[in-house]
Design a protein around this motif. Structure first.
Motif, PDB file in Angstrom:
ATOM      1  N   ASP A  59       0.960  -1.266  -0.032  1.00 13.35           N
ATOM      2  CA  ASP A  59       0.068  -0.018   0.048  1.00 13.35           C
ATOM      3  C   ASP A  59       0.943   1.203   0.028  1.00 13.35           C
ATOM      4  N   GLY A  60       0.816   1.964  -0.996  1.00 13.07           N
ATOM      5  CA  GLY A  60       1.658   3.355  -1.212  1.00 13.07           C
ATOM      6  C   GLY A  60       1.393   4.379   0.080  1.00 13.07           C
ATOM      7  N   ASN A  61       0.325   4.424   0.203  1.00 14.27           N
ATOM      8  CA  ASN A  61      -0.066   5.165   1.591  1.00 14.27           C
ATOM      9  C   ASN A  61       0.735   4.904   2.889  1.00 14.27           C
ATOM     10  N   VAL A  62       0.800   3.477   3.168  1.00 17.80           N
ATOM     11  CA  VAL A  62       1.308   2.957   4.192  1.00 17.80           C
ATOM     12  C   VAL A  62       2.896   3.230   4.093  1.00 17.80           C
ATOM     13  N   LEU A  63       3.460   2.832   2.718  1.00 26.87           N
ATOM     14  CA  LEU A  63       4.796   3.110   2.754  1.00 26.87           C
ATOM     15  C   LEU A  63       5.298   4.528   3.094  1.00 26.87           C
ATOM     16  N   LEU A  64       4.646   5.544   2.298  1.00 27.44           N
ATOM     17  CA  LEU A  64       4.914   6.836   2.523  1.00 27.44           C
ATOM     18  C   LEU A  64       4.866   7.375   4.038  1.00 27.44           C
ATOM     19  N   ARG A  65       3.679   6.856   4.783  1.00 24.71           N
ATOM     20  CA  ARG A  65       3.798   7.182   6.102  1.00 24.71           C
ATOM     21  C   ARG A  65       4.799   6.589   7.012  1.00 24.71           C
ATOM     22  N   GLU A  66       5.436   5.513   6.626  1.00 22.82           N
ATOM     23  CA  GLU A  66       6.079   4.839   7.587  1.00 22.82           C
ATOM     24  C   GLU A  66       7.672   4.968   7.191  1.00 22.82           C
ATOM     25  N   MET A  67       7.969   4.904   6.059  1.00 25.33           N
ATOM     26  CA  MET A  67       9.197   5.436   5.559  1.00 25.33           C
ATOM     27  C   MET A  67       9.962   6.825   6.122  1.00 25.33           C
ATOM     28  N   GLN A  68      11.111   6.509   6.261  1.00 26.92           N
ATOM     29  CA  GLN A  68      11.965   7.867   6.982  1.00 26.92           C
ATOM     30  C   GLN A  68      12.496   8.288   5.732  1.00 26.92           C
ATOM     31  N   ILE A  69      11.873   9.309   5.281  1.00 23.95           N
ATOM     32  CA  ILE A  69      12.414  10.030   4.028  1.00 23.95           C
ATOM     33  C   ILE A  69      13.053  11.575   4.511  1.00 23.95           C
ATOM     34  N   GLN A  70      14.474  11.583   4.201  1.00 26.07           N
ATOM     35  CA  GLN A  70      15.157  12.921   4.666  1.00 26.07           C
ATOM     36  C   GLN A  70      15.287  14.031   3.506  1.00 26.07           C
ATOM     37  N   ASN A  71      15.065  13.509   2.329  1.00 20.50           N
ATOM     38  CA  ASN A  71      15.364  14.600   1.050  1.00 20.50           C
ATOM     39  C   ASN A  71      14.131  15.510   1.291  1.00 20.50           C
ATOM     40  N   PRO A  72      14.410  16.812   1.269  1.00 20.16           N
ATOM     41  CA  PRO A  72      13.058  17.609   1.470  1.00 20.16           C
ATOM     42  C   PRO A  72      12.384  17.736   0.137  1.00 20.16           C
ATOM     43  N   THR A  73      12.777  17.480  -1.166  1.00 21.00           N
ATOM     44  CA  THR A  73      11.759  17.136  -2.135  1.00 21.00           C
ATOM     45  C   THR A  73      11.087  15.898  -1.956  1.00 21.00           C
ATOM     46  N   ALA A  74      11.873  14.970  -1.852  1.00 26.44           N
ATOM     47  CA  ALA A  74      10.906  13.738  -1.607  1.00 26.44           C
ATOM     48  C   ALA A  74      10.011  13.738  -0.552  1.00 26.44           C
ATOM     49  N   VAL A  75      10.110  14.575   0.400  1.00 23.75           N
ATOM     50  CA  VAL A  75       9.134  14.738   1.633  1.00 23.75           C
ATOM     51  C   VAL A  75       8.040  15.423   0.856  1.00 23.75           C
ATOM     52  N   MET A  76       8.142  16.326  -0.001  1.00 19.38           N
ATOM     53  CA  MET A  76       7.159  17.118  -0.493  1.00 19.38           C
ATOM     54  C   MET A  76       6.471  16.380  -1.256  1.00 19.38           C
ATOM     55  N   ILE A  77       6.818  15.503  -2.275  1.00 14.82           N
ATOM     56  CA  ILE A  77       6.112  14.582  -2.886  1.00 14.82           C
ATOM     57  C   ILE A  77       5.297  13.506  -2.120  1.00 14.82           C
ATOM     58  N   ALA A  78       5.951  13.034  -1.188  1.00 18.23           N
ATOM     59  CA  ALA A  78       5.393  12.075  -0.243  1.00 18.23           C
ATOM     60  C   ALA A  78       4.065  12.835   0.361  1.00 18.23           C
ATOM     61  N   ARG A  79       4.098  14.025   0.707  1.00 14.58           N
ATOM     62  CA  ARG A  79       3.090  14.615   1.332  1.00 14.58           C
ATOM     63  C   ARG A  79       1.813  14.942   0.458  1.00 14.58           C
ATOM     64  N   THR A  80       2.107  15.252  -0.782  1.00  9.16           N
ATOM     65  CA  THR A  80       1.223  15.436  -1.885  1.00  9.16           C
ATOM     66  C   THR A  80       0.413  14.218  -2.044  1.00  9.16           C
ATOM     67  N   ALA A  81       1.264  12.960  -2.167  1.00 13.37           N
ATOM     68  CA  ALA A  81       0.740  11.733  -2.511  1.00 13.37           C
ATOM     69  C   ALA A  81      -0.090  11.020  -1.284  1.00 13.37           C
ATOM     70  N   VAL A  82       0.255  11.387  -0.009  1.00 15.43           N
ATOM     71  CA  VAL A  82      -0.568  11.165   1.099  1.00 15.43           C
ATOM     72  C   VAL A  82      -1.923  11.993   1.395  1.00 15.43           C
ATOM     73  N   ALA A  83      -1.906  13.272   0.822  1.00 13.61           N
ATOM     74  CA  ALA A  83      -2.972  14.179   0.851  1.00 13.61           C
ATOM     75  C   ALA A  83      -3.913  13.612  -0.440  1.00 13.61           C
ATOM     76  N   GLN A  84      -3.435  13.064  -1.466  1.00 13.07           N
ATOM     77  CA  GLN A  84      -4.246  12.512  -2.349  1.00 13.07           C
ATOM     78  C   GLN A  84      -5.349  11.063  -1.759  1.00 13.07           C
ATOM     79  N   ASP A  85      -4.467  10.648  -0.821  1.00 12.40           N
ATOM     80  CA  ASP A  85      -5.246   9.140  -0.248  1.00 12.40           C
ATOM     81  C   ASP A  85      -6.283   9.789   1.034  1.00 12.40           C
ATOM     82  N   ASP A  86      -5.759  11.073   1.426  1.00 11.62           N
ATOM     83  CA  ASP A  86      -6.912  11.408   2.297  1.00 11.62           C
ATOM     84  C   ASP A  86      -8.154  11.951   1.808  1.00 11.62           C
TER      85      ASP A  86
END
Length: 509
Positions: A59-86
């Motif tokens: 599940d992409g939502n679980v992965l993006l919420r649980e993974m430890q992402i440090q790159n600021p650009t990757a964090v921005m993309i991950a937040r966009t994707a999580v907002a899509q799920d919300d």
């Protein structure tokens, strides 16, 4: 020298080329991590936390919420994707892949000297035209078409679980949403309770037309199984309560104290007596029974009074009662559960998830959530979109053959980038299914150009097929949200010409 360096020589900054390089690489890196999860043939990721707790998921939502992402650009993309799920309940992986594909194809034009603004203008045109095309490509969905709802739920569940289990949960997801659905009222998925039991196998997951409570009856003498039940749900205290404000009661003799205690007890006993009177009124034959589900406490004296009447646990009239065909207590190890089944007019229900271990239960829980949202979205939208990459193939063909001809100048490069990014989805589906991506995409394009309006990829054979005939559908709102959000994020990342460390840390140096 950067203008920020002029103001602060110790500032940490990245110039235009370095900033663009970092943004593109972050999008491509997240794309590479997530792309193997797409589709029913996608693989599973194992997440291990600091306490060595393991979680298996695709599940992409679980992965993006649980993974430890440090790159600021990757964090921005991950937040966009999580907002899509919300917002829509699905499409997390697709959002990441769409952004990654667009950035990857944009890199080729940027390396040849194309300005990011030119691509961003092309993205805007392509987004608008693709949304218009989506409105024409969608197919209507009637709320009474149960088979179409099953197809939507099955398509969503098969991307998260193995085929046999997904097919079993399909009917559960559709039945539960249809059970709580009321005409002219928004669907509230909170009326579908999800309970877990680490017991038996995952195939034993079932839908309870009623409630499952995580405790048993309150008194050992109360019956453990009742049929043809009247249900009283209440939120009243059947025990002595202290006053909510600081207060004191004073008495000058033992008789006054006894009267005070008796009055406090009578206040509670009167409520119990009213419940007992109601029970006697409605249970006029031996085959009828009475159950109380109370939100607040019941003291031992009240429990004794109710137990003597065979009742399981402000005018009370029969028309406020619910009816259930069966109420029973179930004991699993040291845990007790109360099942309220065969409810006459259900407005809520319970999905009882069973599994041999926590990994299985967590997987089913995430999949059921997505399945419920898929059915809800279908009913809310009144439309569905053929899946298996059919929309992406058709939209890319539309952009290249129709839209590009109406645009002048280098903005065509942005439209071409958008079309290439859409084709990335069937390519990834083919790659995850073990087929040659170039050969597969050529077959799909040739089939579409031959006049077939809806062409998708059959992941079982690798050949083009009609997803409508196979019952593979995606949610309209999910596709729409991806098309709206992905180009905006890409444009912002491409137009970023400098990255600097902001905040108090910058001034400390």
């Amino acid at each position: 020298m950067s203008s920020v360096r002029t103001l602060n020589p110790n500032a940490e900054t990245m110039g235009r080329s370095a900033a663009l390089f970092m943004n593109i690489n972050a999008a491509k890196g997240l794309h590479e991590v997530m792309k193997t999860n797409l589709g029913p043939k996608g693989t599973i990721k194992m997440l291990v936390d600091g306490a060595m707790q393991i979680k298996l998921t695709k599940d992409g939502n679980v992965l993006l919420r649980e993974m430890q992402i440090q790159n600021p650009t990757a964090v921005m993309i991950a937040r966009t994707a999580v907002a899509q799920d919300d917002v829509t309940g699905d499409g997390t992986t697709s959002t990441v892949l769409m952004i990654g594909e667009m950035m990857k194809h944009a890199e080729r034009y940027l390396s040849e000297g194309t300005h990011p603004r030119v691509l961003a203008e092309g993205f805007d045109v392509a987004k608008k035209e693709t949304l218009d095309f989506l409105d024409k490509f969608k197919q209507p969905c009637e709320p009474t078409d149960r088979e179409l709802l099953r197809c939507v739920a099955r398509t969503s569940l098969r991307t998260k679980l193995r085929e046999e289990l997904a097919d079993q949960l399909t009917d559960i997801a559709v039945d539960s949403v249809m059970m709580i659905r009321k005409p002219d009222t928004p669907i509230d998925l909170h009326m579908i309770e999800t309970m877990f039991m680490r017991h038996k196998l995952d195939q034993d997951t079932k839908l309870i037309c009623g409630l499952v409570l995580d405790h048993g009856s309150r008194h050992p003498d109360m019956p453990k199984r009742l049929e043809n039940c009247f249900i009283l749900t209440c939120n009243i205290s059947l025990e002595y309560e202290k006053s909510e404000v600081n207060s004191g009661f004073y008495y000058s003799s033992a008789e006054q104290r006894e009267k005070l205690v008796s009055a406090e007890r009578d206040f509670t006993d009167e409520k119990v007596r009213q419940i007992i009177e109601l029970k006697k009124k409605v249970c006029d034959t031996p085959d009828k029974s009475f159950v109380i589900i109370n939100m607040k406490g019941i003291d031992p004296l009240s429990l004794d009074m109710l137990a003597k009447e065979g009742i399981m646990v402000e005018e009370l009239t029969p028309d406020i009662l619910g009816k259930a065909g069966l109420v029973y207590e179930y004991i699993l190890g040291e845990e007790k559960y109360t099942f309220v089944e065969e409810v006459q007019n259900p407005t809520s229900c319970t999905i009882l998830i069973k599994g041999p271990n926590d990994h299985t239960i967590a997987q089913i829980k995430d999949a059921v959530r997505d399945g419920l949202r898929a059915v809800k979205n279908c009913l809310d939208d009144g439309a569905v979109v053929p899946g298996a990459g059919a929309f992406e193939i058709a939209a890319a063909h539309h952009l290249r053959t129709n839209v590009k001809k109406t645009v002048q100048g280098r903005a065509k490069l942005g439209i071409e980038t958008f079309a290439e990014a859409l084709l990335g989805f069937p390519k990834i589906l083919a790659e995850n299914s073990g087929y040659d991506t170039q050969e597969t995409i050529i077959k799909l394009q040739e089939e579409h150009e031959a006049g077939t309006a809806v062409v998708g990829l059959d992941v079982a054979t690798g050949e083009p097929f009609d997803p409508v005939m196979a019952g593979i559908y995606d949610n309209y709102i999910v596709k729409k949200q991806i098309i709206q959000s992905a180009p905006v994020i890409c444009s912002q990342l491409l137009l970023c010409d400098e990255i600097m460390r902001a905040g108090i840390n910058m001034r400390k140096k």
